[in-house]
Design a protein around this motif. Sequence first.
Motif, PDB file in Angstrom:
ATOM      1  N   VAL A 159     -42.767 -14.887  14.298  1.00  0.00           N
ATOM      2  CA  VAL A 159     -43.316 -14.126  13.178  1.00  0.00           C
ATOM      3  C   VAL A 159     -42.234 -13.987  12.106  1.00  0.00           C
ATOM      4  CG1 VAL A 159     -44.928 -12.826  14.639  1.00  0.00           C
ATOM      5  CG2 VAL A 159     -42.659 -11.873  14.172  1.00  0.00           C
ATOM      6  N   TYR A 160     -42.577 -13.328  11.009  1.00  0.00           N
ATOM      7  CA  TYR A 160     -41.622 -13.038   9.954  1.00  0.00           C
ATOM      8  C   TYR A 160     -41.370 -11.533   9.858  1.00  0.00           C
ATOM      9  CZ  TYR A 160     -42.316 -17.705   7.846  1.00  0.00           C
ATOM     10  OH  TYR A 160     -42.381 -19.042   7.593  1.00  0.00           O
ATOM     11  N   LEU A 161     -40.106 -11.179   9.691  1.00  0.00           N
ATOM     12  CA  LEU A 161     -39.737  -9.845   9.243  1.00  0.00           C
ATOM     13  C   LEU A 161     -39.733  -9.942   7.723  1.00  0.00           C
ATOM     14  CD1 LEU A 161     -36.713  -9.222  11.647  1.00  0.00           C
ATOM     15  CD2 LEU A 161     -39.108  -8.551  11.975  1.00  0.00           C
ATOM     16  N   CYS A 162     -40.481  -9.088   7.070  1.00  0.00           N
ATOM     17  CA  CYS A 162     -40.752  -9.227   5.644  1.00  0.00           C
ATOM     18  C   CYS A 162     -40.027  -8.151   4.847  1.00  0.00           C
ATOM     19  CB  CYS A 162     -42.270  -9.136   5.429  1.00  0.00           C
ATOM     20  SG  CYS A 162     -42.788  -9.501   3.752  1.00  0.00           S
ATOM     21  N   TYR A 163     -39.389  -8.559   3.745  1.00  0.00           N
ATOM     22  CA  TYR A 163     -38.669  -7.622   2.890  1.00  0.00           C
ATOM     23  C   TYR A 163     -38.905  -7.982   1.426  1.00  0.00           C
ATOM     24  CZ  TYR A 163     -34.933  -5.260   0.439  1.00  0.00           C
ATOM     25  OH  TYR A 163     -34.242  -4.483  -0.448  1.00  0.00           O
ATOM     26  N   MET A 164     -39.089  -6.938   0.609  1.00  0.00           N
ATOM     27  CA  MET A 164     -39.201  -7.095  -0.834  1.00  0.00           C
ATOM     28  C   MET A 164     -38.133  -6.221  -1.477  1.00  0.00           C
ATOM     29  SD  MET A 164     -42.598  -7.006  -3.261  1.00  0.00           S
ATOM     30  CE  MET A 164     -43.200  -5.532  -2.493  1.00  0.00           C
ATOM     31  N   TYR A 165     -37.516  -6.717  -2.547  1.00  0.00           N
ATOM     32  CA  TYR A 165     -36.328  -6.099  -3.130  1.00  0.00           C
ATOM     33  C   TYR A 165     -36.422  -4.598  -3.363  1.00  0.00           C
ATOM     34  CZ  TYR A 165     -32.400  -4.999  -6.055  1.00  0.00           C
ATOM     35  OH  TYR A 165     -31.274  -4.400  -6.560  1.00  0.00           O
ATOM     36  N   ASP A 166     -37.541  -4.095  -3.810  1.00  0.00           N
ATOM     37  CA  ASP A 166     -37.615  -2.668  -4.134  1.00  0.00           C
ATOM     38  C   ASP A 166     -37.831  -1.772  -2.913  1.00  0.00           C
ATOM     39  OD1 ASP A 166     -40.243  -3.305  -3.634  1.00  0.00           O
ATOM     40  OD2 ASP A 166     -41.039  -2.438  -5.470  1.00  0.00           O
ATOM     41  N   GLU A 167     -37.929  -2.356  -1.737  1.00  0.00           N
ATOM     42  CA  GLU A 167     -38.114  -1.557  -0.517  1.00  0.00           C
ATOM     43  C   GLU A 167     -36.756  -1.109   0.016  1.00  0.00           C
ATOM     44  OE1 GLU A 167     -42.263  -3.718   0.875  1.00  0.00           O
ATOM     45  OE2 GLU A 167     -40.387  -4.398   1.778  1.00  0.00           O
ATOM     46  N   PRO A 168     -36.679   0.085   0.619  1.00  0.00           N
ATOM     47  CA  PRO A 168     -35.391   0.604   1.084  1.00  0.00           C
ATOM     48  C   PRO A 168     -34.850  -0.090   2.339  1.00  0.00           C
ATOM     49  CG  PRO A 168     -37.146   2.116   1.667  1.00  0.00           C
ATOM     50  CD  PRO A 168     -37.765   1.045   0.808  1.00  0.00           C
ATOM     51  N   ASP A 169     -35.707  -0.795   3.061  1.00  0.00           N
ATOM     52  CA  ASP A 169     -35.316  -1.402   4.331  1.00  0.00           C
ATOM     53  C   ASP A 169     -36.380  -2.445   4.705  1.00  0.00           C
ATOM     54  OD1 ASP A 169     -34.001  -1.897   6.731  1.00  0.00           O
ATOM     55  OD2 ASP A 169     -34.508   0.025   7.639  1.00  0.00           O
ATOM     56  N   ILE A 170     -36.176  -3.123   5.816  1.00  0.00           N
ATOM     57  CA  ILE A 170     -37.213  -4.014   6.342  1.00  0.00           C
ATOM     58  C   ILE A 170     -38.237  -3.116   7.018  1.00  0.00           C
ATOM     59  CG2 ILE A 170     -37.752  -5.873   7.950  1.00  0.00           C
ATOM     60  CD1 ILE A 170     -34.842  -6.848   7.504  1.00  0.00           C
ATOM     61  N   LEU A 171     -39.372  -2.973   6.387  1.00  0.00           N
ATOM     62  CA  LEU A 171     -40.398  -2.033   6.841  1.00  0.00           C
ATOM     63  C   LEU A 171     -41.625  -2.723   7.415  1.00  0.00           C
ATOM     64  CD1 LEU A 171     -40.285   0.369   3.760  1.00  0.00           C
ATOM     65  CD2 LEU A 171     -39.073   0.603   5.942  1.00  0.00           C
ATOM     66  N   TYR A 172     -41.709  -4.061   7.241  1.00  0.00           N
ATOM     67  CA  TYR A 172     -42.928  -4.771   7.623  1.00  0.00           C
ATOM     68  C   TYR A 172     -42.615  -6.087   8.324  1.00  0.00           C
ATOM     69  CZ  TYR A 172     -44.840  -1.523   4.233  1.00  0.00           C
ATOM     70  OH  TYR A 172     -45.166  -0.393   3.547  1.00  0.00           O
ATOM     71  N   TRP A 173     -43.606  -6.574   9.023  1.00  0.00           N
ATOM     72  CA  TRP A 173     -43.590  -7.902   9.631  1.00  0.00           C
ATOM     73  C   TRP A 173     -44.979  -8.484   9.487  1.00  0.00           C
ATOM     74  CZ3 TRP A 173     -46.518  -9.562  13.860  1.00  0.00           C
ATOM     75  CH2 TRP A 173     -47.278  -8.557  14.486  1.00  0.00           C
ATOM     76  N   HIS A 174     -45.084  -9.798   9.667  1.00  0.00           N
ATOM     77  CA  HIS A 174     -46.405 -10.430   9.656  1.00  0.00           C
ATOM     78  C   HIS A 174     -46.351 -11.743  10.409  1.00  0.00           C
ATOM     79  CE1 HIS A 174     -45.322 -13.333   6.462  1.00  0.00           C
ATOM     80  NE2 HIS A 174     -44.703 -12.325   5.875  1.00  0.00           N
ATOM     81  N   LYS A 175     -47.510 -12.158  10.866  1.00  0.00           N
ATOM     82  CA  LYS A 175     -47.626 -13.466  11.496  1.00  0.00           C
ATOM     83  C   LYS A 175     -47.429 -14.526  10.424  1.00  0.00           C
ATOM     84  CE  LYS A 175     -50.568 -11.976  15.254  1.00  0.00           C
ATOM     85  NZ  LYS A 175     -51.758 -12.241  16.069  1.00  0.00           N
TER      86      LYS A 175
END
Length: 128
Positions: A98-114
Amino acid sequence: MQYTKHFSLEEARESLVHIKPFLKRMIELKEILDERGVKEEKYFFMGNIGKNGTGTYPTEMYEMINLIKKIMDEGIILKRPDIGLIDFPHLRTTGEEVYLCYMYDEPDILYWHKIEEGFAGRKPIEDL
């Protein structure tokens, strides 16, 4: 397996420390290029000629390409440079990739997705 390198959540979070400045700069560069009307696809697909082309890349494009290479050399997947969206390949305890997903404006890695679900399929990291 699609990827040979996989990040634990801790490794991905550690990588963010030195990757975040690259993401920030890429967002800035993308804004500069957009303001000038530079379209990356014209450079990639038109051989540096046409409406935007002068035969060479703008300086900002070279810088962006170098930042993209640095990120990808780490084994991180860059999805959208304009918003600093990246994915870290990860193996769940079930063996599912799977992927650990991060977007620049987020404070941390908060999400994952298949892998096949993409950004729209993001789930809270607690559900990993």
